[in-house]
Motif scaffolding. Structure first.
Motif, PDB file in Angstrom:
ATOM      1  N   UNK A 119       0.411 -44.170  -4.729  1.00 30.93           N
ATOM      2  CA  UNK A 119       1.055 -44.055  -6.402  1.00 30.93           C
ATOM      3  C   UNK A 119       1.524 -45.261  -6.135  1.00 30.93           C
ATOM      4  N   UNK A 120       2.562 -45.858  -5.608  1.00 31.02           N
ATOM      5  CA  UNK A 120       3.290 -46.685  -5.279  1.00 31.02           C
ATOM      6  C   UNK A 120       2.852 -47.714  -4.488  1.00 31.02           C
ATOM      7  N   UNK A 121       1.836 -47.782  -3.753  1.00 33.86           N
ATOM      8  CA  UNK A 121       1.338 -48.584  -3.134  1.00 33.86           C
ATOM      9  C   UNK A 121       0.672 -49.681  -4.282  1.00 33.86           C
ATOM     10  N   UNK A 122       0.606 -50.772  -3.969  1.00 34.16           N
ATOM     11  CA  UNK A 122      -0.380 -51.666  -4.456  1.00 34.16           C
ATOM     12  C   UNK A 122      -1.566 -51.894  -3.479  1.00 34.16           C
ATOM     13  N   UNK A 123      -2.750 -52.246  -4.099  1.00 31.81           N
ATOM     14  CA  UNK A 123      -4.135 -51.957  -3.105  1.00 31.81           C
ATOM     15  C   UNK A 123      -3.712 -52.883  -1.937  1.00 31.81           C
ATOM     16  N   UNK A 143      -4.013 -52.473   3.478  1.00 25.04           N
ATOM     17  CA  UNK A 143      -3.560 -51.786   5.264  1.00 25.04           C
ATOM     18  C   UNK A 143      -3.194 -50.626   5.650  1.00 25.04           C
ATOM     19  N   UNK A 144      -2.713 -49.376   5.303  1.00 27.96           N
ATOM     20  CA  UNK A 144      -2.939 -48.661   5.771  1.00 27.96           C
ATOM     21  C   UNK A 144      -3.705 -48.031   6.175  1.00 27.96           C
ATOM     22  N   UNK A 184      -4.059 -59.523   6.060  1.00 31.17           N
ATOM     23  CA  UNK A 184      -2.955 -58.290   5.007  1.00 31.17           C
ATOM     24  C   UNK A 184      -2.077 -58.358   5.014  1.00 31.17           C
ATOM     25  N   UNK A 185      -1.206 -58.196   6.064  1.00 28.77           N
ATOM     26  CA  UNK A 185       0.309 -57.996   6.052  1.00 28.77           C
ATOM     27  C   UNK A 185       1.006 -59.411   5.781  1.00 28.77           C
ATOM     28  N   UNK A 186       0.031 -60.712   5.620  1.00 23.46           N
ATOM     29  CA  UNK A 186       0.149 -61.751   5.407  1.00 23.46           C
ATOM     30  C   UNK A 186       0.821 -61.380   4.237  1.00 23.46           C
ATOM     31  N   UNK A 187      -0.563 -61.318   3.213  1.00 20.02           N
ATOM     32  CA  UNK A 187      -0.391 -61.155   1.671  1.00 20.02           C
ATOM     33  C   UNK A 187       0.482 -60.233   1.363  1.00 20.02           C
ATOM     34  N   UNK A 188       0.560 -58.959   1.982  1.00 24.46           N
ATOM     35  CA  UNK A 188       1.718 -57.873   1.397  1.00 24.46           C
ATOM     36  C   UNK A 188       2.746 -58.730   1.538  1.00 24.46           C
TER      37      UNK A 188
END
Length: 120
Positions: A12-16, A21-22, A113-117
């Motif tokens: 729930x705490x993760x953003x999309x 990424x996960x 995705x890591x760059x965006x995160x």
């Protein structure tokens, strides 16, 4: 707190982007494990390839939706990659190709995705 409750709270705490990424990390690990599995462990190989293909298919479907906010060129590239993943996965199942290109593509997506995160 139980492990399940912790996992639900973390999800729930993760953003999309973090969730994507996960997911890519999990499916890529499954591909890596399957690539190292004995050739007669067909179930492990097929399960990993099918999971990866389903992830890519879901991404392509999402990119085909008019409300998708990604740039049209990026959406087209993701759809094209999804088609390639499907063809390459079939070739891997027939033992005509190996897993490495699938793993490499997923790692490249994870880097993006890591760059965006990290960047917001």
């Amino acid at each position: 707190m139980s492990l399940r409750a912790y996992q639900q709270a973390a999800t729930r705490a993760e953003n999309p982007r973090e969730l994507e990424y996960r997911l890519f990390g999990q499916v890529t690990r499954a591909l890596m494990d399957a690539s190292q599995a004995p050739e007669d462990d067909i179930a492990k190989r097929i399960d990993a390839l099918d999971w990866n293909r389903r992830v890519w298919s879901a991404m392509a479907t999402d990119c085909s939706l008019p409300e998708n906010s990604l740039a049209p060129e990026l959406r087209a590239s993701i759809i094209s990659l999804s088609l390639w993943v499907g063809r390459h996965s079939s070739a891997v199942m027939r033992k005509e190709e190996d897993f490495e290109p699938l793993i490499d593509i997923n790692r490249t997506i994870m880097q993006g995705l890591a760059g965006r995160v990290e960047g917001g």
